[in-house]
Write a protein that holds these residues in place. Sequence first.
Motif, PDB file in Angstrom:
ATOM      1  N   UNK A 142     -32.378 -13.582 -57.218  1.00 53.50           N
ATOM      2  CA  UNK A 142     -33.037 -13.111 -56.001  1.00 53.50           C
ATOM      3  C   UNK A 142     -32.069 -12.941 -54.843  1.00 53.50           C
ATOM      4  N   UNK A 143     -30.998 -13.721 -54.810  1.00 49.37           N
ATOM      5  CA  UNK A 143     -30.104 -13.719 -53.658  1.00 49.37           C
ATOM      6  C   UNK A 143     -28.772 -13.023 -53.887  1.00 49.37           C
ATOM      7  N   UNK A 144     -28.435 -12.745 -55.141  1.00 48.01           N
ATOM      8  CA  UNK A 144     -27.111 -12.190 -55.430  1.00 48.01           C
ATOM      9  C   UNK A 144     -27.130 -10.894 -56.217  1.00 48.01           C
ATOM     10  N   UNK A 145     -28.207 -10.647 -56.986  1.00 49.26           N
ATOM     11  CA  UNK A 145     -28.189  -9.547 -57.964  1.00 49.26           C
ATOM     12  C   UNK A 145     -28.183  -8.173 -57.331  1.00 49.26           C
ATOM     13  N   UNK A 146     -28.537  -8.059 -56.045  1.00 48.30           N
ATOM     14  CA  UNK A 146     -28.493  -6.745 -55.415  1.00 48.30           C
ATOM     15  C   UNK A 146     -27.072  -6.190 -55.382  1.00 48.30           C
ATOM     16  N   UNK A 147     -26.076  -7.070 -55.339  1.00 47.89           N
ATOM     17  CA  UNK A 147     -24.665  -6.647 -55.326  1.00 47.89           C
ATOM     18  C   UNK A 147     -23.943  -7.026 -56.611  1.00 47.89           C
ATOM     19  N   UNK A 148     -24.196  -8.232 -57.090  1.00 48.14           N
ATOM     20  CA  UNK A 148     -23.474  -8.735 -58.265  1.00 48.14           C
ATOM     21  C   UNK A 148     -24.182  -8.286 -59.542  1.00 48.14           C
ATOM     22  N   UNK A 149     -23.794  -7.109 -59.999  1.00 45.48           N
ATOM     23  CA  UNK A 149     -24.353  -6.516 -61.212  1.00 45.48           C
ATOM     24  C   UNK A 149     -23.442  -5.370 -61.624  1.00 45.48           C
ATOM     25  N   UNK A 150     -23.545  -4.943 -62.863  1.00 48.41           N
ATOM     26  CA  UNK A 150     -22.753  -3.776 -63.284  1.00 48.41           C
ATOM     27  C   UNK A 150     -23.046  -2.574 -62.397  1.00 48.41           C
ATOM     28  N   UNK A 151     -21.990  -1.915 -61.922  1.00 45.25           N
ATOM     29  CA  UNK A 151     -22.148  -0.757 -61.056  1.00 45.25           C
ATOM     30  C   UNK A 151     -22.369  -1.091 -59.605  1.00 45.25           C
ATOM     31  N   UNK A 152     -22.539  -2.374 -59.289  1.00 45.21           N
ATOM     32  CA  UNK A 152     -22.761  -2.778 -57.907  1.00 45.21           C
ATOM     33  C   UNK A 152     -21.466  -2.931 -57.148  1.00 45.21           C
ATOM     34  N   UNK A 153     -21.552  -3.217 -55.846  1.00 41.89           N
ATOM     35  CA  UNK A 153     -20.336  -3.374 -55.046  1.00 41.89           C
ATOM     36  C   UNK A 153     -19.520  -4.607 -55.422  1.00 41.89           C
ATOM     37  N   UNK A 154     -20.148  -5.586 -56.086  1.00 35.25           N
ATOM     38  CA  UNK A 154     -19.438  -6.783 -56.534  1.00 35.25           C
ATOM     39  C   UNK A 154     -19.740  -6.995 -58.009  1.00 35.25           C
ATOM     40  N   UNK A 155     -18.730  -6.912 -58.832  1.00 34.47           N
ATOM     41  CA  UNK A 155     -18.942  -6.996 -60.282  1.00 34.47           C
ATOM     42  C   UNK A 155     -18.283  -8.229 -60.888  1.00 34.47           C
ATOM     43  N   UNK A 156     -17.981  -9.229 -60.050  1.00 32.35           N
ATOM     44  CA  UNK A 156     -17.373 -10.459 -60.560  1.00 32.35           C
ATOM     45  C   UNK A 156     -18.236 -11.077 -61.654  1.00 32.35           C
ATOM     46  N   UNK A 157     -19.530 -11.116 -61.400  1.00 26.78           N
ATOM     47  CA  UNK A 157     -20.468 -11.643 -62.396  1.00 26.78           C
ATOM     48  C   UNK A 157     -21.755 -10.853 -62.290  1.00 26.78           C
ATOM     49  N   UNK A 158     -22.587 -10.995 -63.297  1.00 26.83           N
ATOM     50  CA  UNK A 158     -23.873 -10.300 -63.361  1.00 26.83           C
ATOM     51  C   UNK A 158     -24.959 -11.314 -63.011  1.00 26.83           C
ATOM     52  N   UNK A 159     -25.527 -11.190 -61.819  1.00 30.86           N
ATOM     53  CA  UNK A 159     -26.496 -12.172 -61.336  1.00 30.86           C
ATOM     54  C   UNK A 159     -27.906 -11.939 -61.852  1.00 30.86           C
ATOM     55  N   UNK A 160     -28.145 -10.858 -62.584  1.00 30.65           N
ATOM     56  CA  UNK A 160     -29.496 -10.537 -63.005  1.00 30.65           C
ATOM     57  C   UNK A 160     -30.033 -11.551 -64.015  1.00 30.65           C
ATOM     58  N   UNK A 161     -31.259 -11.990 -63.776  1.00 32.94           N
ATOM     59  CA  UNK A 161     -31.912 -12.953 -64.652  1.00 32.94           C
ATOM     60  C   UNK A 161     -32.120 -12.372 -66.041  1.00 32.94           C
ATOM     61  N   UNK A 162     -32.291 -11.042 -66.124  1.00 28.33           N
ATOM     62  CA  UNK A 162     -32.518 -10.397 -67.424  1.00 28.33           C
ATOM     63  C   UNK A 162     -31.321 -10.543 -68.361  1.00 28.33           C
TER      64      UNK A 162
END
Length: 529
Positions: free
Chosen positions: A279-299
């Motif tokens: 909820x707090x990180x996945x908007x940026x931390x995801x593949x193709x996002x501005x921050x790709x260090x890790x994938x924050x998506x719960x899925x």
Amino acid sequence: ATDNGGIVATSAPVSITVNAASGVTYGLTNRPAGTAFLKMPKSFDGALPLLLSQTGAFTDVPTLARANGLITYTVNTPLWSDGTYKTRWFSVPNDGAPFIQGDQIGFATNGEWTFPAGTVFVKHFELATNDLDQTMRRRLETRLLVRGTNGAVYGLTYKWRPDYSDADLLTNSLSEDIVVQTAGGTRTQTWYYPSPQDCLTCHTPAANYVLGVKTRQLNGNYLYPDSGRADNQLRTLNQLGLFYPPITSEFNITNYPRLAAVTNTGATLEDRARSYIDANCAQCHRPGGPQTTFDARYDTPLANQNILNGILAKGDLGYDHARVVVPRDILRSVLYDRMNTADSLVKMPQLARNLIDTNAVVAVADWIRSLPGVPALDPPTIHPPGGTAVGSLTVTLQHSDPSARLYFTVDGSLPGTNSTPYTGPVTLTNSVTLKAVAFDTGFNNSVAATATFAIRPPIQLVSFSFNSSGQFLVELQGLAGKSYIFQASTNLINWVAISTNVAPANLFQFTDASSTRFPYQFYRAIEEP
């Protein structure tokens, strides 16, 4: 017959199998018609309403009476917004049943939903202004997010007037200090109002622009204020004909992903922590996002998220062997470190957060400690924890584990077992950066505790002389800006203050105008604290 999507059709007789529903009344039973875009322009380049009352979101702004077509909803795990209370609505444009695909949400059990152009999301923020009575609230702002005709979105912030008669459009960001009553008096909380540009920092293309309205966030019960009935939100929205494709069996909803609130102690620590990260990180931390260090998506399965022992892209915050999360080592877990600070240069998320979410910090720390692995020792404690001293200073190291072995350095380097072992108090006579690390069998060594000490020499005599009037002059070396008392004595027992001065520079002078009246005198200078 009319199906859940509002489609009317006639066919030849067919054999069907009916999966009986639960029999529970739906939260809402009628989907109201909704105007596309309400009264908002189709893009950010259009004429933006200057007042909330002009947006079409409310029929009566002071009472927050929502416009026809807006449906109230909530989320399982909200984005942390400094403890504010939020109310949420959305409107998907339609002219009433029968509903066509263009009137519906592109539903998916995982990932993001898609929304037709003209969909409007409304979020209202209030802050409790009394810690002892959370019903005493102040309206702060109401935000609108509009799905444009180009597939993207734009966002606007309306700041409420003190009398709640209306709210005004903000074209730039704004910070406001708000006084909150506490048990012991008051505290000041700074609230950040985002600009339209700020909205797009989080509502990213990679996240399909819309953040909270998705299966894993809405798969939960909600008490609908319009009906007074509680129901699973997915079940209700499906019944209203909002989904394409529709959910064909309500029994499947229980198998859909569902985020857990960070305060839900009935859920596992992993679910609570990963839900909060989503909820707090996945908007940026995801593949193709501005921050790709890790994938924050719960899925994404935890093993594939690059969270556990994930390599950092933007700094270790001074901790050796730091990673995104290091099992059983919260200090080397930079995800935790960035949550547990309000420092604008370190905190995450960086935008619109001025307070630490203490509930989340505790839950994430407990999750990290519960992970399989070798535990890490806490760092030693350095006494004093740094500072300035004159001449010398004695420093001690302590650790809560009596069997821990402590090693230290005074050149700023990372201590190891080949460094100086700590056996007792250390006397410093020079300015140093002291680092100390704890080691013990069965544990990973601690991160380094660090303290910086500035040790300067005491006040020193540089030179002395007599002026043309025969008065005694002395030049001293001290510290610019410090106060010094210049004293004189004829017997080294009774001292008389001649003058007190603030040193204008590290080298400074004192003059004894009375020196001509004595055959001899002794002098001393004392630095004030």
